[in-house]
Scaffold this motif. Structure first.
Motif, PDB file in Angstrom:
ATOM      1  N   UNK A 109       0.782  -1.135  -0.098  1.00  0.00           N
ATOM      2  CA  UNK A 109      -0.300   0.115   0.038  1.00  0.00           C
ATOM      3  C   UNK A 109       1.119   0.822   0.093  1.00  0.00           C
ATOM      4  N   UNK A 110       2.122   1.430   0.893  1.00  0.00           N
ATOM      5  CA  UNK A 110       2.955   2.236   0.825  1.00  0.00           C
ATOM      6  C   UNK A 110       3.647   3.090  -0.488  1.00  0.00           C
ATOM      7  N   UNK A 111       4.509   1.860  -1.065  1.00  0.00           N
ATOM      8  CA  UNK A 111       5.416   1.964  -2.001  1.00  0.00           C
ATOM      9  C   UNK A 111       4.722   1.570  -3.411  1.00  0.00           C
ATOM     10  N   UNK A 112       3.928   0.660  -3.066  1.00  0.00           N
ATOM     11  CA  UNK A 112       2.912  -0.073  -4.661  1.00  0.00           C
ATOM     12  C   UNK A 112       1.725   0.827  -4.620  1.00  0.00           C
ATOM     13  N   UNK A 113       1.116   1.072  -4.108  1.00  0.00           N
ATOM     14  CA  UNK A 113      -0.589   1.789  -4.533  1.00  0.00           C
ATOM     15  C   UNK A 113      -1.236   1.498  -4.736  1.00  0.00           C
ATOM     16  N   UNK A 114      -1.622   0.058  -4.009  1.00  0.00           N
ATOM     17  CA  UNK A 114      -2.272  -1.181  -4.280  1.00  0.00           C
ATOM     18  C   UNK A 114      -3.673  -0.180  -3.285  1.00  0.00           C
ATOM     19  N   UNK A 115      -4.450  -1.124  -3.467  1.00  0.00           N
ATOM     20  CA  UNK A 115      -5.757  -0.519  -2.620  1.00  0.00           C
ATOM     21  C   UNK A 115      -5.467  -1.379  -1.606  1.00  0.00           C
ATOM     22  N   UNK A 116      -6.024  -0.780  -0.746  1.00  0.00           N
ATOM     23  CA  UNK A 116      -6.748  -1.362   0.161  1.00  0.00           C
ATOM     24  C   UNK A 116      -7.164  -2.628   0.446  1.00  0.00           C
ATOM     25  N   UNK A 117      -8.777  -2.719  -0.753  1.00  0.00           N
ATOM     26  CA  UNK A 117      -9.299  -4.352  -0.598  1.00  0.00           C
ATOM     27  C   UNK A 117      -8.506  -5.382  -1.187  1.00  0.00           C
ATOM     28  N   UNK A 118      -6.716  -4.340  -2.957  1.00  0.00           N
ATOM     29  CA  UNK A 118      -6.058  -5.662  -2.859  1.00  0.00           C
ATOM     30  C   UNK A 118      -5.708  -6.371  -2.821  1.00  0.00           C
ATOM     31  N   UNK A 119      -4.953  -5.530  -1.289  1.00  0.00           N
ATOM     32  CA  UNK A 119      -3.764  -5.947  -0.862  1.00  0.00           C
ATOM     33  C   UNK A 119      -4.607  -7.120   0.774  1.00  0.00           C
ATOM     34  N   UNK A 120      -5.481  -6.672   0.924  1.00  0.00           N
ATOM     35  CA  UNK A 120      -6.399  -7.501   1.757  1.00  0.00           C
ATOM     36  C   UNK A 120      -7.460  -9.164   1.349  1.00  0.00           C
ATOM     37  N   UNK A 121      -7.356  -9.231  -0.317  1.00  0.00           N
ATOM     38  CA  UNK A 121      -7.197 -10.402  -1.580  1.00  0.00           C
ATOM     39  C   UNK A 121      -6.030 -10.214  -0.612  1.00  0.00           C
TER      40      UNK A 121
END
Lengths: 203, 160
Positions: free
Chosen positions: A147-159
């Motif tokens: 989330x901090x370096x790749x800009x991945x959304x919370x939802x995608x990170x949770x998955x």
């Protein structure tokens, strides 16, 4: 993030084509996603060779039919990062203990600067950040990298991590606190979860 | 340049990493793997249904029905008759080729071997990406399937 060019074929289009044996589609899909996957693996481990292996294994899963991916149940980013993460964890756990010292300065290099001193100082800061990240517990490190370096959304990170969005938020908040303390910098956004979530993380 | 807050530092790190990518040799190797996989397994799954749960469920349902039918046949009809022709044999030393990605046994408590005969083109639907032992697409192949207690085929071994 990958897959945002307006005129470029969508990820779904590319997946249909590559499923039908279109090598150009596979290449386009790979080029779109290899960077984020490689950077995730590299910043999680500090090792280029291992990051290469993770990219290879992740896209071999694409070659062999993307088992477990169902667009009705989750996002492509979540699936790809999830496969990459599983590969990472499997390798890290089989290799422990290891020293996260990196393979060399290659990827930290940037074009020759006009202001050499300023450039060197920034490089040192970034290296310090990366080393501090590597020293964090794995579950904080992965949300910070995603989330901090790749800009991945919370939802995608949770998955990708196989946890709830709330868990991602709390780990990110705690991880930021730890990282800021180790670096001696301000953690200027105590309500970071809300701000990042507003940028698309709450999907 | 001294960053005094974490967000500025993370943004700088993200910008510095923007062009960091896997080396070209990874792409080269994957393209070769892709070609091999495509050559070994012609696309037979319905392309429109890729990613659609319904299509996948139909495939598995068809496979499960075929496995059950083959098992019933195997039980009700002896494979050998005295003095008659012998049936084809599988090489007992030949390993089963996995049909699922990852660890095929991670969520299986029991397996059984079921001998089946099926069109060559059905191999891809099973997840098999290697070369089938018959050259003609129309020719049926005979194989032993390792079927888990969930009805999913985990491995395959061809009968010569």
């Amino acid at each position: 993030m990958a897959g945002t060019d307006r005129d470029a074929p969508s990820d779904d289009d590319l997946l249909l084509l590559l499923r039908d044996g279109d090598e150009a589609a596979f290449t386009a899909f790979y080029r779109r996603w290899q960077g984020p996957i490689f950077r995730f693996a590299l910043r999680m481990t500090g090792r280029e060779a291992l990051a290469e292996d993770v990219v290879q294994e992740t896209f071999l899963a694409v070659v062999h039919g993307m088992r477990g991916y169902d667009p009705a149940r989750g996002s492509l980013a979540g699936w790809l990062f999830g496969v990459a993460r599983n590969q990472l964890l499997r390798r890290l756990r089989s290799e422990r203990p290891y020293l996260p010292l990196g393979d060399g300065p290659g990827h930290a290099d940037r074009p020759a600067p006009d202001d050499v001193f300023s450039q060197v100082a920034e490089q040192r800061e970034l290296e310090r950040l990366r080393r501090s990240l590597l020293s964090l517990p794995e579950h904080y490190r992965e949300v910070l990298v995603l989330c901090g370096l790749q800009g991945v959304s919370y939802g995608d990170a949770a998955e990708a991590l196989g946890c709830a969005i709330g868990t991602v938020r709390s780990r990110l908040s705690r991880g930021r606190e730890l990282l800021a303390a180790r670096l001696g910098v301000a953690n200027a956004l105590p309500a970071v979860a809300d701000q990042v979530g507003a940028a698309g993380g709450g999907r | 340049m001294k960053h005094t807050d974490l967000d500025a530092l993370l943004a700088a790190a993200q910008a510095a990493d923007a062009n960091v990518e896997a080396p070209p040799r990874v792409e080269d190797g994957l393209r070769i793997a892709y070609r091999e996989a495509r050559r070994a397994a012609p696309a037979v799954e319905p392309t429109r249904g890729f990613g659609l749960r319904a299509a996948r469920e139909w495939l598995w349902a068809g496979l499960a029905a075929a496995v059950v039918a083959a098992a019933l046949l195997a039980v009700s009809r002896p494979l050998r008759t005295p003095g008659g022709p012998t049936v084809a044999e599988a090489d007992p030393d030949e390993a089963f080729t996995p049909l699922v990605y990852g660890d095929p046994w991670s969520d299986v408590e029991a397996v059984q071997v079921v001998r089946v005969e099926m069109p060559r083109t059905a191999l891809a639907a099973l997840g098999y990406v290697g070369s089938a032992p018959v050259p003609d697409v129309a020719t049926a192949v005979r194989a032993d399937l390792l079927v888990g207690n969930d009805g999913v085929a985990r491995g395959i071994r061809f009968v010569r």
